[in-house]
Design a protein around this motif. Structure first.
Motif, PDB file in Angstrom:
ATOM      1  N   ASP A 258      11.128   4.526   4.544  1.00 20.47           N
ATOM      2  CA  ASP A 258       9.999   4.824   5.427  1.00 20.47           C
ATOM      3  C   ASP A 258       8.883   3.794   5.272  1.00 20.47           C
ATOM      4  O   ASP A 258       8.199   3.464   6.241  1.00 20.47           O
ATOM      5  N   ALA A 259       8.702   3.290   4.063  1.00 17.77           N
ATOM      6  CA  ALA A 259       7.689   2.259   3.839  1.00 17.77           C
ATOM      7  C   ALA A 259       8.033   0.988   4.600  1.00 17.77           C
ATOM      8  O   ALA A 259       7.156   0.335   5.178  1.00 17.77           O
TER       9      ALA A 259
ATOM     10  N   LEU B  32       0.316   6.947  -9.707  1.00 16.74           N
ATOM     11  CA  LEU B  32      -0.902   6.857  -8.911  1.00 16.74           C
ATOM     12  C   LEU B  32      -0.797   7.706  -7.644  1.00 16.74           C
ATOM     13  O   LEU B  32      -1.767   8.335  -7.234  1.00 16.74           O
ATOM     14  N   GLU B  33       0.365   7.711  -7.041  1.00 18.90           N
ATOM     15  CA  GLU B  33       0.598   8.470  -5.811  1.00 18.90           C
ATOM     16  C   GLU B  33       1.948   9.158  -5.904  1.00 18.90           C
ATOM     17  O   GLU B  33       2.973   8.594  -5.522  1.00 18.90           O
ATOM     18  N   PRO B  34       1.991  10.398  -6.426  1.00 20.85           N
ATOM     19  CA  PRO B  34       3.266  11.082  -6.625  1.00 20.85           C
ATOM     20  C   PRO B  34       4.028  11.359  -5.328  1.00 20.85           C
ATOM     21  O   PRO B  34       5.240  11.470  -5.335  1.00 20.85           O
ATOM     22  N   LYS B  35       3.329  11.481  -4.215  1.00 19.43           N
ATOM     23  CA  LYS B  35       3.989  11.783  -2.941  1.00 19.43           C
ATOM     24  C   LYS B  35       4.075  10.545  -2.053  1.00 19.43           C
ATOM     25  O   LYS B  35       3.919  10.629  -0.841  1.00 19.43           O
ATOM     26  N   ARG B  36       4.328   9.401  -2.648  1.00 19.08           N
ATOM     27  CA  ARG B  36       4.403   8.159  -1.877  1.00 19.08           C
ATOM     28  C   ARG B  36       5.620   8.175  -0.954  1.00 19.08           C
ATOM     29  O   ARG B  36       6.544   8.962  -1.131  1.00 19.08           O
ATOM     30  N   LEU B  37       5.598   7.277  -0.007  1.00 18.77           N
ATOM     31  CA  LEU B  37       6.702   7.185   0.944  1.00 18.77           C
ATOM     32  C   LEU B  37       7.963   6.656   0.270  1.00 18.77           C
ATOM     33  O   LEU B  37       7.880   5.788  -0.603  1.00 18.77           O
TER      34      LEU B  37
ATOM     35  N   ALA C  22       0.821  -1.216   0.000  1.00 18.91           N
ATOM     36  CA  ALA C  22       0.000   0.000   0.000  1.00 18.91           C
ATOM     37  C   ALA C  22       0.853   1.264   0.000  1.00 18.91           C
ATOM     38  O   ALA C  22       0.462   2.276  -0.582  1.00 18.91           O
ATOM     39  N   THR C  23       2.012   1.214   0.637  1.00 21.78           N
ATOM     40  CA  THR C  23       2.866   2.406   0.709  1.00 21.78           C
ATOM     41  C   THR C  23       3.776   2.555  -0.498  1.00 21.78           C
ATOM     42  O   THR C  23       4.417   3.588  -0.657  1.00 21.78           O
ATOM     43  N   ARG C  24       3.859   1.539  -1.326  1.00 22.66           N
ATOM     44  CA  ARG C  24       4.725   1.603  -2.510  1.00 22.66           C
ATOM     45  C   ARG C  24       3.905   1.641  -3.794  1.00 22.66           C
ATOM     46  O   ARG C  24       4.265   1.051  -4.799  1.00 22.66           O
ATOM     47  N   ALA C  25       2.806   2.361  -3.752  1.00 21.87           N
ATOM     48  CA  ALA C  25       1.972   2.522  -4.949  1.00 21.87           C
ATOM     49  C   ALA C  25       2.806   3.166  -6.055  1.00 21.87           C
ATOM     50  O   ALA C  25       3.753   3.896  -5.772  1.00 21.87           O
ATOM     51  N   PRO C  26       2.467   2.908  -7.321  1.00 21.86           N
ATOM     52  CA  PRO C  26       3.233   3.528  -8.418  1.00 21.86           C
ATOM     53  C   PRO C  26       3.202   5.052  -8.327  1.00 21.86           C
ATOM     54  O   PRO C  26       2.226   5.640  -7.877  1.00 21.86           O
TER      55      PRO C  26
END
Length: 176
Positions: A80-81, A71-76, A64-68
């Motif tokens: 941190d993930a 899709l999620e430009p400000k991902r962890l 969930a924290t390593r979304a592309p």
């Protein structure tokens, strides 16, 4: 009082109960009389349950924290993930409420409820160890990523310099 991680036990001689941090009482005489019987058949199931709970929750949280990035430009960041997924992979106190209610409504057998409660307690007690593991694993990943970036940058820059000098032979130049 005995405290280890998030699990807290308190002996109350008037009621002959051990109180866990969840507020769920466990009769010590019954628990002590069944220890040998509980160790034989339940330990492999309990250990497998602990590993399964930690692995499933950590894997789900990591995914969930390593979304592309599209899709999620400000991902962890990866470090941190890893920290988040390992620190949150243990069971939580709400599991005790749900398990007690399921046992009270006779939806869950008492033996299974006890096993699941033990699994949640053990995963809660392992949180400090998971924190140490998360920190060392995150540092290892950060170091490897930094080394990869530095190596890749130096190799690309050296190859570009060699190509500009007319020494392009199609091979990469190793970094110093």
């Amino acid at each position: 009082w005995f405290q280890r991680g998030y699990t807290l036990f308190h002996w109350c001689p008037k009621t002959t109960y051990w109180f866990t941090g969840s507020g769920a009482p466990v009769a010590h005489k019954k628990a002590l009389s069944t220890v040998p019987a509980a160790l034989t058949p339940s330990c492999p199931q309990c250990a497998a349950g602990v590993v399964a709970l930690l692995a499933l929750k950590a894997g789900t949280l990591l995914a969930a924290t390593r979304a592309p990035k599209w899709l999620e430009p400000k991902r962890l960041p990866a470090e941190d993930a890893i920290r988040l997924s390992l620190l949150l992979s243990g069971g939580g106190e709400f599991a005790f409420v749900v398990l007690a209610l399921a046992e009270k409504l006779k939806v869950l057998p008492v033996e299974l409820g006890g096993l699941l409660t033990a699994i949640v307690l053990i995963t809660m007690a392992t949180t400090p160890l998971l924190g140490d593991l998360a920190e060392s694993l995150a540092n290892t990943v950060a170091d490897a990523a930094q080394e990869l970036v530095l190596t890749g940058t130096v190799t690309t820059a050296a190859a570009a310099a060699a190509e500009n000098e007319g020494g392009s032979s199609g091979t990469e130049v190793a970094p110093d």
